[in-house]
Design an enzyme around this catalytic site. Structure first.
Site, PDB file in Angstrom:
ATOM      1  N   ASN A   4       0.862  -1.188   0.000  1.00 11.77           N
ATOM      2  CA  ASN A   4       0.000   0.000   0.000  1.00 11.77           C
ATOM      3  C   ASN A   4       0.898   1.237   0.000  1.00 11.77           C
ATOM      4  O   ASN A   4       1.524   1.546   1.001  1.00 11.77           O
ATOM      5  CB  ASN A   4      -0.893  -0.036   1.246  1.00 11.77           C
ATOM      6  CG  ASN A   4      -1.719   1.226   1.407  1.00 11.77           C
ATOM      7  OD1 ASN A   4      -1.830   2.032   0.478  1.00 11.77           O
ATOM      8  ND2 ASN A   4      -2.296   1.401   2.581  1.00 11.77           N
ATOM      9  N   LYS A   6       0.068   4.277  -0.125  1.00 10.08           N
ATOM     10  CA  LYS A   6      -0.548   5.446   0.511  1.00 10.08           C
ATOM     11  C   LYS A   6      -0.386   6.655  -0.425  1.00 10.08           C
ATOM     12  O   LYS A   6      -0.432   6.470  -1.642  1.00 10.08           O
ATOM     13  CB  LYS A   6       0.030   5.648   1.908  1.00 10.08           C
ATOM     14  CG  LYS A   6      -0.100   4.348   2.740  1.00 10.08           C
ATOM     15  CD  LYS A   6       0.171   4.479   4.203  1.00 10.08           C
ATOM     16  CE  LYS A   6      -0.015   3.125   4.876  1.00 10.08           C
ATOM     17  NZ  LYS A   6       0.185   3.162   6.319  1.00 10.08           N
ATOM     18  N   HIS A  96      -9.165   1.116   5.703  1.00  8.75           N
ATOM     19  CA  HIS A  96      -7.832   1.284   6.278  1.00  8.75           C
ATOM     20  C   HIS A  96      -7.933   2.206   7.496  1.00  8.75           C
ATOM     21  O   HIS A  96      -8.751   3.139   7.515  1.00  8.75           O
ATOM     22  CB  HIS A  96      -6.879   1.882   5.236  1.00  8.75           C
ATOM     23  CG  HIS A  96      -5.454   1.833   5.682  1.00  8.75           C
ATOM     24  ND1 HIS A  96      -4.928   2.761   6.560  1.00  8.75           N
ATOM     25  CD2 HIS A  96      -4.455   0.945   5.427  1.00  8.75           C
ATOM     26  CE1 HIS A  96      -3.663   2.449   6.803  1.00  8.75           C
ATOM     27  NE2 HIS A  96      -3.351   1.350   6.139  1.00  8.75           N
ATOM     28  N   GLU A  98      -6.293   4.615   8.405  1.00  5.30           N
ATOM     29  CA  GLU A  98      -6.139   6.048   8.106  1.00  5.30           C
ATOM     30  C   GLU A  98      -7.440   6.635   7.552  1.00  5.30           C
ATOM     31  O   GLU A  98      -7.730   7.821   7.768  1.00  5.30           O
ATOM     32  CB  GLU A  98      -4.948   6.244   7.148  1.00  5.30           C
ATOM     33  CG  GLU A  98      -3.631   5.984   7.884  1.00  5.30           C
ATOM     34  CD  GLU A  98      -2.516   5.408   7.050  1.00  5.30           C
ATOM     35  OE1 GLU A  98      -2.564   5.482   5.816  1.00  5.30           O
ATOM     36  OE2 GLU A  98      -1.574   4.846   7.653  1.00  5.30           O
ATOM     37  N   GLU A 168      -4.439  -4.884  11.142  1.00  2.00           N
ATOM     38  CA  GLU A 168      -3.390  -3.885  11.312  1.00  2.00           C
ATOM     39  C   GLU A 168      -3.566  -3.198  12.657  1.00  2.00           C
ATOM     40  O   GLU A 168      -4.439  -2.319  12.797  1.00  2.00           O
ATOM     41  CB  GLU A 168      -3.479  -2.835  10.208  1.00  2.00           C
ATOM     42  CG  GLU A 168      -3.309  -3.417   8.829  1.00  2.00           C
ATOM     43  CD  GLU A 168      -2.847  -2.362   7.837  1.00  2.00           C
ATOM     44  OE1 GLU A 168      -1.900  -2.654   7.112  1.00  2.00           O
ATOM     45  OE2 GLU A 168      -3.411  -1.263   7.816  1.00  2.00           O
ATOM     46  N   GLY A 174       3.519   2.399  10.694  1.00  2.00           N
ATOM     47  CA  GLY A 174       4.435   3.497  10.415  1.00  2.00           C
ATOM     48  C   GLY A 174       5.227   3.957  11.620  1.00  2.00           C
ATOM     49  O   GLY A 174       5.856   5.011  11.595  1.00  2.00           O
ATOM     50  N   SER A 214       4.452  -2.005  10.072  1.00  3.23           N
ATOM     51  CA  SER A 214       5.922  -1.986  10.128  1.00  3.23           C
ATOM     52  C   SER A 214       6.560  -3.309   9.693  1.00  3.23           C
ATOM     53  O   SER A 214       7.581  -3.729  10.243  1.00  3.23           O
ATOM     54  CB  SER A 214       6.397  -1.585  11.533  1.00  3.23           C
ATOM     55  OG  SER A 214       5.967  -0.271  11.845  1.00  3.23           O
TER      56      SER A 214
END
Ligand SMILES: O=C[C@H](O)COP(=O)(O)O
Length: 256
Positions: A4, A6, A96, A98, A168, A174, A214
């Site tokens: 991904n 992003k 996701h 985010e 996730e 991240g 990560s």
């Protein structure tokens, strides 16, 4: 293995990245029949990636990072499932963290996006996972399963068997903080068991469960050893071809 990207890489950089990735994975050691490799670029890159993948007959698949719940009409800025399908997308990431965090996406909305994607012939990658506060409270399994139930509402057992769920933990995205392989296994196993309880063995066995947070070439070996982890949804490391190539070749990586 899904990368991904992003909001990174423009359409020219996308072409270079996919070309390099294809070259990196082009020797006999990599079997695309065993490890499916997917890139998930920004919308603006998809046409260029499609042209490259089709033109060079690459075995790499690609998908989108989001989709509208609407079919068409006055929804400025949105992209429909039919548009993504026409661009040859195999996958759509929905829910996701985010999107859930910055755009207040609910399980209901994520569920609607998953249905739209499947209806248009693409496989949704349905993302679930807890934040740090929930993890610290020890509620991570219950929280994630509630997201799962809401996000998969209304799918038949046959449909669930073909879906992808990505676990996730938000605190590991991240941040360099990786959930241990046992942490990943705990929740991925709970996801499969919930699907088994609701939809039966066929759905539980067919469902592919990814871990994300990560993931790097150095830690992928241990994560992929776990029984209920079928693959990874990779963010930052998917922007570096050598790293992502190493992740796709997890079978060559040390088990830490
Ligand atoms: O979609 C990917 C995940 O958010 C993981 O991102 P990350 O590998 O940069 O932690």
């Amino acid at each position: 293995m899904a990368g991904n990207w992003k909001m990174n890489l423009n359409h020219q950089e996308a072409v270079v990245t996919v070309q390099k990735l294809a070259w990196t994975l082009s020797d006999k050691r990599h079997d695309f029949g065993k490890v499916e490799v997917v890139v998930v670029p920004p919308f603006t890159d998809l046409r260029s990636v499609q042209t490259l993948v089709d033109g060079d007959r690459l075995s790499i698949r690609y998908g989108a990072q989001d989709v509208s719940v609407h079919d068409n009409g006055a929804y400025t800025g949105e992209i429909s499932a039919a548009m993504l399908s026409k661009l040859g997308c195999s996958y759509v990431v929905v829910g996701h963290s985010e999107r859930r965090m910055y755009h207040n996406e609910s399980d209901e909305l994520v569920n609607a996006k998953a249905h739209k994607s499947l209806h248009a012939g693409m496989t949704p990658i349905v993302c679930v996972g807890e934040g740090l506060d929930v993890r610290k409270a020890g509620e991570h399994v219950a929280f994630t399963l509630t997201q799962l139930d809401g996000s998969l509402d209304g799918f038949t057992a046959e449909q669930v068997a073909g879906l992808v769920v990505a676990y996730e933990p938000v605190w590991a995205i991240g941040t360099g903080e990786v959930a241990t392989p046992d942490d990943a296994q705990e929740v991925c196993a709970a996801i499969r068991e919930r699907v088994r309880a609701v939809h039966g063995d066929g759905a539980a066995g067919g469902l592919r469960i990814l871990y994300g947070g990560s993931v790097k070439a150095a830690n992928v070996g241990g994560i992929m050893e776990k029984a209920d982890v079928d693959g990874c949804l990779v963010g930052g490391a998917s922007l570096q071809v050598d790293e992502f190539g190493g992740i796709c070749r997890f079978y060559d990586m040390p088990v830490l």
